[in-house]
Design a protein around this motif. Structure first.
Motif: not given
Length: 77
Positions: A11-15, A53-56, A20-24
């Motif tokens: 699943x694509x999500x920005x850091x 995730x789009x809002x993130x 720079x960490x990946x979200x949870x």
């Protein structure tokens, strides 16, 4: 239980733009879920409800205006 779920790599999500960490994904009481930074709770997190995730991604985009460009080599023309 650790209190959050890792978002699959498929699943694509920005850091996080702060660290720079990946979200949870974390559950907030009985309200719903939030997408948040895995390192620090003070960084951006979505509003409780559905997993957004789009809002993130929208809030963790680094804009072009935040980067200092040197345009003087282009002015030589």
């Amino acid at each position: 239980m650790r209190g959050y779920v890792n978002i699959p790599v498929s699943i694509y999500c920005k850091l996080c733009k702060e660290c720079g960490s990946r979200p949870v994904i974390a559950q907030v009481d009985d309200i719903g879920y939030i997408v948040k930074c895995s390192k620090d709770d003070r960084h951006y997190q979505t509003m409780p409800g559905l997993i957004d995730i789009e809002d993130w991604n929208r809030h963790n985009t680094i804009t072009i205006t935040s980067i200092d460009y040197n345009l003087s080599p282009m002015m030589a023309w």
